[in-house]
Structures are given as structure tokens and as C-alpha cells.
Write an enzyme that holds these catalytic residues in place. Structure first.
Site, PDB file in Angstrom:
ATOM      1  N   ARG A 134      35.769 120.466 -43.949  1.00 21.94           N
ATOM      2  CA  ARG A 134      35.179 119.175 -44.294  1.00 21.94           C
ATOM      3  C   ARG A 134      34.163 119.397 -45.404  1.00 21.94           C
ATOM      4  NH1 ARG A 134      38.958 117.488 -41.996  1.00 21.94           N
ATOM      5  NH2 ARG A 134      39.063 116.055 -40.210  1.00 21.94           N
ATOM      6  N   GLU A 193      34.447 112.199 -49.968  1.00 25.54           N
ATOM      7  CA  GLU A 193      35.872 111.904 -50.005  1.00 25.54           C
ATOM      8  C   GLU A 193      36.161 110.424 -49.722  1.00 25.54           C
ATOM      9  OE1 GLU A 193      37.756 115.247 -48.008  1.00 25.54           O
ATOM     10  OE2 GLU A 193      39.424 113.899 -47.584  1.00 25.54           O
ATOM     11  N   HIS A 231      43.060 116.847 -50.139  1.00 22.62           N
ATOM     12  CA  HIS A 231      43.096 116.955 -48.670  1.00 22.62           C
ATOM     13  C   HIS A 231      44.537 117.112 -48.152  1.00 22.62           C
ATOM     14  CE1 HIS A 231      40.526 115.969 -44.890  1.00 22.62           C
ATOM     15  NE2 HIS A 231      41.504 116.810 -44.591  1.00 22.62           N
TER      16      HIS A 231
HETATM   17  C1  DGY Z   1      42.581 117.336 -39.854  1.00 27.01           C
HETATM   18  O1  DGY Z   1      43.560 117.090 -39.162  1.00 27.01           O
HETATM   19  O2  DGY Z   1      41.430 117.231 -39.431  1.00 27.01           O
HETATM   20  C2  DGY Z   1      42.804 117.823 -41.240  1.00 27.01           C
HETATM   21  O3  DGY Z   1      41.685 117.671 -42.031  1.00 27.01           O
HETATM   22  C3  DGY Z   1      44.016 117.165 -41.846  1.00 27.01           C
HETATM   23  O4  DGY Z   1      44.383 117.849 -43.002  1.00 27.01           O
END
Ligand code: DGY
Length: 315
Positions: free
Chosen positions: A235, A264, A282
Site C-alpha cells: 500500500r 491512489e 496496482h
Molecule cells: C489486494 O488484494 O489487497 C491487492 O492490493 C490487490 O492487488
């Protein structure tokens, strides 16, 4: 019973749900608006949201009969989990099924940064290739480099095993000891400072929460080697992005690979100007294999809870 899905997800899970439930899917390719989300959660028995949907107290208070929030993601920082649970709503995520896809992507970014893949591609696309050159776009080999894993959970472990396959020595920072990883790769558990100080490549695999938000602040980022590569597939908020950009601009580190961003989907325009970064939108779990399995797992969690059973992968 009614199931509301905030975006079109692979059919496999929806098909399973349609056999027993009234399934409504928000079909727009864009994220659902807050007002549409509020309208739809009022009378649903189960909600399947995406990591881009904020499921906060205000929204949870609108749910009159919802029994489960089955997040279509492994990360669940978009949901106020404690509040949902206090209201008797189960919360689930999609672990395991996207581990390999995300670990593959962390290695993709690692290799792309180490071998200056983007810069090479740009040369070709701009028709600037003047022939083989002994000192052109020199990068870094992975063999015998130190690969630091921040967070040795499922994805961190899978990434470490891949990096070890490329000949990297593994350091990891984690609350719990990971004996499996130690046995498999001779990984060493170290402090965060030690890891940042001694790793050639640092790959982030931590969940986002109040403890990890800006964990890599200025002070921590300054511990990195000047030759370091930083990879983030977890993240964006875990890193002080502004400061990292400053370091990249000043060549204070070698490069960075981003799959996630602090604001984001907005991307800091300064980041786009930099040559020593690889930027992806992402894509961690973006394989047919993972997304189908996520759809099926979210559907099975919904079905379990609506059938009065325990959820398969509760948060
Ligand atoms: C998640 O599932 O948390 C991921 O970030 C998806 O790519």
C-alpha cells in the site's frame, strides 16, 4: 437474499451466487459513487466491495440486514472492520489465492528496476538504439545481493523464496519469526533499521494500518544504501512518497518500483518525470488465475455466512 457487488468481477463467483441469491452488480467500469453505494447497501444481505470502496462507519450504519462484507482483496484497510464486527457483520478477504501473482509482480518490478527495463524500452520505442555499447544502461545483478522483506506473511514469504531463487540472501522484518522462510532460504530476522541499512533491494509486504502508515518515513528512508532499490506492491501509504521522490530525484537511491501510490489513483506528477522508477497501475493480483480465484473465494464466503456457517477466510 440479496447480494450486492460494487463492480463487475469474474463471472465464476457470480455464477455460483446466482444459483441461490438475487445478485446485483454495479456494472460501471468506474468506482461506485458514495450515494449509489449507500442506496444499495440499505437492503442487501451481503456486500462484495473492492479495495477502492470505503466501507466506513457511516456506510455500515446504513446497512439494515447485511451479514457479511466479503472484500474482493486481501488487504482490508478500506473497511472499518471493528465497527462492522460490533454490528454483527462478518468481514472476509481473499488471502492465498493472489499470493503468487503478487509475488511474481514484486519480482517483475525488482528485475525491471535492477536492469533499467523502462529506460531500455524507451530507447527502442523512440527509435534511439544506436547499437551495442559497453557502458550503456548498466544495471545490477541479483546474485549475492541482499533482499530485505518487510513483512514476512504469505506474499512476503513467496517473494523471498523467488528472490532466493535468483541467488539473493534474505533478511526479513516481521513481528513473528517465520521458521518456514528461515529453513527454506536461510533468511535472517532483523530489526527494521538493520534491514533498511543492509539490503540492496527492499520489498514491502505489510498490511496498511495505524502502525504501518508512513512506517518508512524520512528518517527510515535515509537508512537506505545509495545503491538500493525499493519495491512497493503493498500500500502506498506505508512510504512517505514525497520524500522518496526527493531521494530518487537526487539519485540518493538507485531506483524504485511502484505498484501502489499514496494518493491512489492519483499519481504524483513528479514521479512520472523520473527515469529511475518503474510505475504500474496496482496490478499485484491482476492475473486471470488470481482474479477468478478471488471471485470464487468471495462468493464462497458470502454463501457460507448466508447459509449460517462460519466464513472461510474471516479477517
Ligand atoms: C489486494 O488484494 O489487497 C491487492 O492490493 C490487490 O492487488
Amino acid at each position: 437474499m440479496k447480494v450486492f457487488v460494487t463492480r463487475k468481477i469474474p463471472e465464476i463467483g457470480l455464477k455460483l451466487l446466482r444459483k441461490k441469491y438475487d445478485v446485483k452488480v454495479h456494472k460501471s467500469p468506474l468506482p461506485i459513487s458514495k450515494s449509489a453505494l449507500i442506496n444499495n447497501v440499505k437492503n442487501c444481505d451481503a456486500l462484495i466491495p473492492l479495495l477502492t470502496d470505503k466501507i466506513d462507519k457511516e456506510l455500515i450504519d446504513k446497512m439494515k440486514q447485511c451479514k457479511i462484507i466479503a472484500n474482493y482483496a486481501v488487504g482490508f484497510n478500506n473497511i472499518d472492520v471493528e465497527y462492522a464486527k460490533s454490528k454483527g457483520i462478518a468481514v472476509t478477504n481473499t488471502p492465498d489465492v493472489l499470493t503468487d501473482s503478487t509475488a511474481d509482480l514484486a519480482m517483475t518490478l525488482t528485475l525491471a528496476c535492477a536492469r533499467r527495463f523502462n529506460e531500455g524500452e524507451e530507447v527502442m520505442r523512440n527509435k534511439k538504439f544506436g547499437g551495442w555499447h559497453p557502458t550503456f544502461l548498466l544495471g545490477m545483478e541479483l546474485k549475492n545481493k541482499t533482499f530485505g522483506i518487510l513483512g514476512a506473511g504469505r506474499i512476503g514469504t513467496a517473494t523471498a523464496i523467488r528472490a532466493n531463487g535468483f541467488g539473493c540472501k534474505i533478511l526479513y522484518y516481521s513481528i513473528k519469526r517465520n521458521k518456514f522462510l528461515e529453513q527454506k532460504t536461510k533468511a535472517k530476522k532483523v530489526s527494521l533499521e538493520n534491514l533498511l541499512n543492509n539490503s540492496d533491494i527492499i520489498s514491502i509486504h505489510l498490511p496498511l494500518n495505524s502502525k504501518t502508515d508512513h512506517l518508512l518515513d524520512r528518517k527510515k528512508l535515509e537508512l537506505l544504501k545509495t545503491s538500493a532499490i525499493l519495491i512497493n506492491t503493498a500500500r502506498g501509504e506505508i512510504v512517505d512518497e514525497k520524500y522518496l521522490i526527493r531521494m530518487l530525484k537526487n539519485k540518493r537511491i538507485f531506483s524504485a518500483g511502484f505498484d501502489v501510490y499514496e494518493n491512489e489513483p492519483k499519481v504524483n506528477p513528479e514521479l512520472i518525470k523520473l527515469k529511475n522508477v518503474v510505475l504500474l497501475p496496482h496490478l499485484g493480483s491482476a492475473t486471470n488465475d488470481a482474479r477468478n480465484a478471488m471471485s470464487l473465494l468471495a462468493a464462497k464466503n458470502v454463501d457460507a455466512v448466508l447459509s449460517g456457517k462460519s466464513p472461510i477466510t474471516p479477517v
